[in-house]
Design a protein around this motif. Structure first.
Motif, mmCIF file in Angstrom:
data_model
loop_
_atom_site.group_PDB
_atom_site.id
_atom_site.type_symbol
_atom_site.label_atom_id
_atom_site.label_comp_id
_atom_site.label_asym_id
_atom_site.label_seq_id
_atom_site.Cartn_x
_atom_site.Cartn_y
_atom_site.Cartn_z
ATOM 1 N N PHE A 35 72.042 74.754 -64.685
ATOM 2 C CA PHE A 35 72.380 73.749 -65.699
ATOM 3 C C PHE A 35 73.603 72.975 -65.226
ATOM 4 C CE2 PHE A 35 70.009 76.942 -67.923
ATOM 5 C CZ PHE A 35 69.191 76.207 -68.764
ATOM 6 N N ARG A 36 73.685 71.716 -65.657
ATOM 7 C CA ARG A 36 74.814 70.868 -65.286
ATOM 8 C C ARG A 36 75.452 70.278 -66.531
ATOM 9 N NH1 ARG A 36 72.980 65.696 -65.887
ATOM 10 N NH2 ARG A 36 70.735 65.527 -66.020
ATOM 11 N N ARG A 37 76.727 69.969 -66.430
ATOM 12 C CA ARG A 37 77.465 69.302 -67.500
ATOM 13 C C ARG A 37 76.967 67.862 -67.572
ATOM 14 N NH1 ARG A 37 81.795 69.932 -65.276
ATOM 15 N NH2 ARG A 37 82.558 71.769 -66.350
ATOM 16 N N ALA A 38 76.633 67.376 -68.767
ATOM 17 C CA ALA A 38 76.155 65.997 -68.922
ATOM 18 C C ALA A 38 76.594 65.463 -70.284
ATOM 19 C CB ALA A 38 74.633 65.955 -68.806
ATOM 20 N N LEU A 39 77.003 64.220 -70.299
ATOM 21 C CA LEU A 39 77.351 63.539 -71.543
ATOM 22 C C LEU A 39 76.032 63.013 -72.114
ATOM 23 C CD1 LEU A 39 80.046 62.865 -73.017
ATOM 24 C CD2 LEU A 39 79.944 60.624 -71.938
ATOM 25 N N CYS A 40 75.270 63.928 -72.725
ATOM 26 C CA CYS A 40 73.870 63.621 -73.049
ATOM 27 C C CYS A 40 73.483 63.933 -74.493
ATOM 28 C CB CYS A 40 72.953 64.383 -72.094
ATOM 29 S SG CYS A 40 73.058 66.174 -72.284
ATOM 30 N N LYS A 52 76.488 55.624 -86.397
ATOM 31 C CA LYS A 52 77.181 55.183 -85.171
ATOM 32 C C LYS A 52 77.536 56.424 -84.351
ATOM 33 C CE LYS A 52 80.800 52.164 -83.626
ATOM 34 N NZ LYS A 52 80.794 50.743 -83.701
ATOM 35 N N PRO A 53 76.546 56.994 -83.652
ATOM 36 C CA PRO A 53 76.766 58.242 -82.920
ATOM 37 C C PRO A 53 77.740 58.082 -81.758
ATOM 38 C CG PRO A 53 74.421 57.639 -82.945
ATOM 39 C CD PRO A 53 75.185 56.512 -83.537
ATOM 40 N N GLY A 54 78.484 59.155 -81.520
ATOM 41 C CA GLY A 54 79.292 59.251 -80.312
ATOM 42 C C GLY A 54 78.493 59.987 -79.261
ATOM 43 N N LEU A 55 79.159 60.384 -78.191
ATOM 44 C CA LEU A 55 78.521 61.160 -77.129
ATOM 45 C C LEU A 55 79.377 62.363 -76.804
ATOM 46 C CD1 LEU A 55 77.376 58.406 -74.618
ATOM 47 C CD2 LEU A 55 75.882 59.921 -75.928
ATOM 48 N N VAL A 56 78.744 63.526 -76.709
ATOM 49 C CA VAL A 56 79.435 64.746 -76.310
ATOM 50 C C VAL A 56 78.638 65.418 -75.195
ATOM 51 C CG1 VAL A 56 80.649 65.098 -78.493
ATOM 52 C CG2 VAL A 56 78.370 66.083 -78.182
ATOM 53 N N LEU A 57 79.283 66.383 -74.583
ATOM 54 C CA LEU A 57 78.668 67.073 -73.460
ATOM 55 C C LEU A 57 77.628 68.090 -73.913
ATOM 56 C CD1 LEU A 57 81.929 67.645 -71.462
ATOM 57 C CD2 LEU A 57 80.067 66.101 -70.815
ATOM 58 N N HIS A 120 65.171 67.293 -78.921
ATOM 59 C CA HIS A 120 65.875 66.937 -80.152
ATOM 60 C C HIS A 120 66.169 65.433 -80.168
ATOM 61 C CE1 HIS A 120 68.913 67.009 -83.329
ATOM 62 N NE2 HIS A 120 68.454 68.219 -83.636
ATOM 63 N N GLN A 121 66.115 64.843 -81.337
ATOM 64 C CA GLN A 121 66.338 63.402 -81.456
ATOM 65 C C GLN A 121 67.750 62.970 -81.057
ATOM 66 O OE1 GLN A 121 65.882 62.027 -85.501
ATOM 67 N NE2 GLN A 121 66.737 63.910 -86.342
ATOM 68 N N GLN A 122 68.704 63.897 -81.004
ATOM 69 C CA GLN A 122 70.055 63.548 -80.587
ATOM 70 C C GLN A 122 70.243 63.614 -79.068
ATOM 71 O OE1 GLN A 122 71.813 66.041 -84.066
ATOM 72 N NE2 GLN A 122 73.515 65.017 -83.052
ATOM 73 N N PHE A 123 69.248 64.074 -78.340
ATOM 74 C CA PHE A 123 69.353 64.116 -76.885
ATOM 75 C C PHE A 123 69.346 62.683 -76.372
ATOM 76 C CE2 PHE A 123 67.390 64.340 -72.608
ATOM 77 C CZ PHE A 123 68.397 65.067 -71.982
ATOM 78 N N ALA A 124 70.389 62.306 -75.632
ATOM 79 C CA ALA A 124 70.550 60.925 -75.171
ATOM 80 C C ALA A 124 69.910 60.680 -73.808
ATOM 81 C CB ALA A 124 72.032 60.567 -75.111
ATOM 82 N N GLY A 125 69.565 61.733 -73.090
ATOM 83 C CA GLY A 125 68.983 61.558 -71.764
ATOM 84 C C GLY A 125 69.989 60.980 -70.795
ATOM 85 N N SER A 126 69.496 60.282 -69.799
ATOM 86 C CA SER A 126 70.360 59.690 -68.782
ATOM 87 C C SER A 126 70.780 58.298 -69.225
ATOM 88 C CB SER A 126 69.620 59.593 -67.450
ATOM 89 O OG SER A 126 69.300 60.883 -66.992
ATOM 90 N N LYS A 142 84.223 63.433 -87.482
ATOM 91 C CA LYS A 142 85.147 64.268 -88.259
ATOM 92 C C LYS A 142 86.203 64.957 -87.403
ATOM 93 C CE LYS A 142 83.456 68.950 -88.997
ATOM 94 N NZ LYS A 142 82.751 69.874 -89.842
ATOM 95 N N SER A 143 85.947 65.117 -86.096
ATOM 96 C CA SER A 143 86.931 65.735 -85.202
ATOM 97 C C SER A 143 87.759 64.701 -84.446
ATOM 98 C CB SER A 143 86.237 66.662 -84.207
ATOM 99 O OG SER A 143 85.641 67.744 -84.888
ATOM 100 N N GLY A 144 87.563 63.432 -84.755
ATOM 101 C CA GLY A 144 88.376 62.395 -84.137
ATOM 102 C C GLY A 144 87.580 61.420 -83.308
ATOM 103 N N HIS A 145 88.329 60.593 -82.567
ATOM 104 C CA HIS A 145 87.734 59.529 -81.757
ATOM 105 C C HIS A 145 87.045 60.121 -80.533
ATOM 106 C CE1 HIS A 145 87.095 55.693 -79.848
ATOM 107 N NE2 HIS A 145 87.588 55.094 -80.934
ATOM 108 N N ASN A 146 85.902 59.555 -80.197
ATOM 109 C CA ASN A 146 85.136 59.999 -79.037
ATOM 110 C C ASN A 146 85.939 59.828 -77.743
ATOM 111 O OD1 ASN A 146 81.606 59.355 -78.209
ATOM 112 N ND2 ASN A 146 82.930 61.023 -77.624
#
Length: 183
Positions: A35-40, A52-57, A120-126, A142-146
């Motif tokens: 597995f790899r780290r991805a902002l996905c 207005k979704p953000g992006l997390v790893l 999952h619908q929140q998976f952003a892919g590449s 809720k945890s702050g700015h992306n």
């Protein structure tokens, strides 16, 4: 989940590295394969909203990931797992798994990890660097700015001697687009 109560480990690859939120007995650099780290992952709660979704790893399949493993005291097992499920499984974009990892001292461990659910619908892919930067620079949850999430992650990766060139490019591009909210 079957766990050796004397050797319960949690693997962190993003915000868990710098904000675990639980007590631990040992913290070691660790390497996870497959597995790899991805902002996905589109964040609807912590770093964005559904509108207005953000992006997390997330941990996405393929490659490997250097991160941190935390050894948890046996008496804290249930509390830590409950905390992590509340934190990581809010919208069920992550799947809880136990996978093998290697600590920096060569020990092989079994660790609790959260991998992204590609269906999952929140998976952003590449995403391109530009697409990710636009999202990161403009999203708040809720945890702050992306932008803060990406900055903190990059700072901690650098402190550990880990280079993530794509995430670094996203961070630079997002900084150029970001305008801090008024104080």
């Amino acid at each position: 989940m079957t766990v050796d109560m004397n050797e319960f480990w949690v693997f962190g690859y993003g915000s868990l590295m710098w904000n675990p939120g639980f007590e631990f007995e040992e913290r070691q650099p660790a390497h996870l394969f497959g597995f790899r780290r991805a902002l996905c992952v589109r964040s609807w709660v912590h770093r964005g909203t559904e509108e207005k979704p953000g992006l997390v790893l997330g941990l996405d399949r393929g490659g490997s990931c250097r991160g941190v493993a935390f050894r948890i005291a046996p008496q804290n097992y249930e509390a830590v797992v409950d905390y992590l499920r509340e934190r990581e499984l809010v919208t069920h974009v992550y799947k809880e798994r136990t996978l093998s990892a290697t600590l920096s001292d060569g020990r092989r461990i079994t660790t609790l990890v959260y991998i992204c659910d590609r269906a999952h619908q929140q998976f952003a892919g590449s995403l391109t660097v530009e697409e990710a930067a636009r999202t990161v620079s403009a999203s708040i949850g809720k945890s702050g700015h992306n932008m803060d999430y990406v900055r903190n992650t990059l700072i901690h990766l650098r402190e550990m001697g880990i280079r993530d060139h794509w995430l670094e490019d996203v961070g630079r591009a997002a900084e150029g687009l970001y305008s801090a909210p008024p104080a």
